[in-house]
Design a protein around this motif. Structure first.
Motif, PDB file in Angstrom:
ATOM      1  N   SER A  13      53.004  49.958  69.208  1.00 40.87           N
ATOM      2  CA  SER A  13      52.941  48.903  68.196  1.00 40.87           C
ATOM      3  C   SER A  13      51.739  47.972  68.393  1.00 40.87           C
ATOM      4  N   GLY A  14      50.904  48.261  69.410  1.00 41.31           N
ATOM      5  CA  GLY A  14      49.686  47.472  69.607  1.00 41.31           C
ATOM      6  C   GLY A  14      49.843  46.285  70.545  1.00 41.31           C
ATOM      7  N   ASP A  15      50.871  46.271  71.354  1.00 37.53           N
ATOM      8  CA  ASP A  15      51.116  45.171  72.300  1.00 37.53           C
ATOM      9  C   ASP A  15      50.174  45.297  73.495  1.00 37.53           C
ATOM     10  N   GLU A  16      49.206  44.368  73.608  1.00 38.39           N
ATOM     11  CA  GLU A  16      48.236  44.415  74.701  1.00 38.39           C
ATOM     12  C   GLU A  16      48.898  44.252  76.058  1.00 38.39           C
ATOM     13  N   ALA A  17      49.942  43.459  76.144  1.00 38.65           N
ATOM     14  CA  ALA A  17      50.642  43.265  77.417  1.00 38.65           C
ATOM     15  C   ALA A  17      51.235  44.588  77.910  1.00 38.65           C
ATOM     16  N   ALA A  18      51.675  45.444  76.999  1.00 38.58           N
ATOM     17  CA  ALA A  18      52.218  46.747  77.382  1.00 38.58           C
ATOM     18  C   ALA A  18      51.129  47.608  78.014  1.00 38.58           C
ATOM     19  N   LEU A  19      49.913  47.523  77.490  1.00 32.03           N
ATOM     20  CA  LEU A  19      48.795  48.261  78.078  1.00 32.03           C
ATOM     21  C   LEU A  19      48.532  47.768  79.495  1.00 32.03           C
ATOM     22  N   GLU A  20      48.539  46.459  79.685  1.00 30.13           N
ATOM     23  CA  GLU A  20      48.311  45.899  81.016  1.00 30.13           C
ATOM     24  C   GLU A  20      49.399  46.332  81.989  1.00 30.13           C
ATOM     25  N   GLU A  21      50.648  46.332  81.541  1.00 23.43           N
ATOM     26  CA  GLU A  21      51.755  46.756  82.399  1.00 23.43           C
ATOM     27  C   GLU A  21      51.648  48.242  82.728  1.00 23.43           C
ATOM     28  N   CYS A  22      51.268  49.036  81.743  1.00 21.58           N
ATOM     29  CA  CYS A  22      51.096  50.473  81.951  1.00 21.58           C
ATOM     30  C   CYS A  22      49.999  50.711  82.991  1.00 21.58           C
ATOM     31  N   TYR A  23      48.900  49.989  82.848  1.00 20.46           N
ATOM     32  CA  TYR A  23      47.788  50.107  83.791  1.00 20.46           C
ATOM     33  C   TYR A  23      48.237  49.734  85.200  1.00 20.46           C
ATOM     34  N   ALA A  24      49.008  48.674  85.321  1.00 22.79           N
ATOM     35  CA  ALA A  24      49.481  48.225  86.629  1.00 22.79           C
ATOM     36  C   ALA A  24      50.457  49.229  87.249  1.00 22.79           C
ATOM     37  N   LEU A  25      51.303  49.839  86.427  1.00 15.04           N
ATOM     38  CA  LEU A  25      52.317  50.753  86.952  1.00 15.04           C
ATOM     39  C   LEU A  25      51.776  52.130  87.313  1.00 15.04           C
TER      40      LEU A  25
END
Length: 186
Positions: A13-25
């Motif tokens: 859905s375009g949530d930038e925070a989800a990208l950051e969390e994915c990158y961190a995980l």
């Protein structure tokens, strides 16, 4: 696994925070994968291009699919592109086969599974996680673990049994395991 895949709908859905969390995980696991194939010097650049592609293509991601698998597929493609860039005319089939297996899915699935396992391990209670890590990653016996942790052997066996069971639940069920629903943690 569930933690990463739960980010999928948000990412789509375009949530930038989800990208950051994915990158961190899963970023560290993807980086380790890339270092193995493109080398230390280029791995971080390829990682950045991978997550840029993840962001740019997030609207094409199907949240019903494994997010880790999707990210690793993109990373594999970026690694192949990097290898091709080194040899503009010909890339050895053996080099590519080592990287991707017969069709590329095998190694991407292995790394996605490792990321899912790491995420599930992080959700275990500390005592269970520590006992399992010592046994499987440090190759210690249960007796040795009991000595190091200064606990009875039966405690180590119980922690490992409960941890293994909870880990299995985390990896195979959509439902959170008993430990998250208020079940016994130790």
């Amino acid at each position: 696994m569930e933690v990463v895949d739960a980010l999928g709908p948000r990412l789509a859905s375009g949530d930038e925070a989800a990208l950051e969390e994915c990158y961190a995980l899963i970023g560290p696991t993807v980086l380790a994968y890339l270092r193995r194939h493109v080398g230390q010097d280029e791995a971080e650049d390829v990682l950045q291009r991978t997550f840029l592609d993840v962001w740019r293509g997030s609207n094409r991601y199907d949240p019903r699919q494994s997010l880790s698998g999707w990210v690793f597929t993109i990373a594999r493609r970026r690694a192949i592109d990097t290898l091709r860039g080194r040899h503009p005319t010909v890339v050895s089939v053996d080099v590519l086969r080592d990287l991707v297996g017969e069709d590329g899915r095998e190694i991407a699935e292995r790394f996605a599974w490792a990321a899912d396992l790491r995420a599930a391990m992080s959700r275990l209670p500390d005592a269970q996680r520590q006992a399992l890590e010592m046994a499987y990653f440090e190759d210690r016996t249960q007796r040795d673990i009991a000595q190091v942790l200064d606990v009875p052997l039966g405690t180590v066996k119980a922690r490992m049994a409960r941890g293994t069971k909870a880990l299995g639940e985390l990896l195979t069920q959509d439902d959170p395991p008993a430990m998250e629903r208020g079940g016994e943690l130790e």
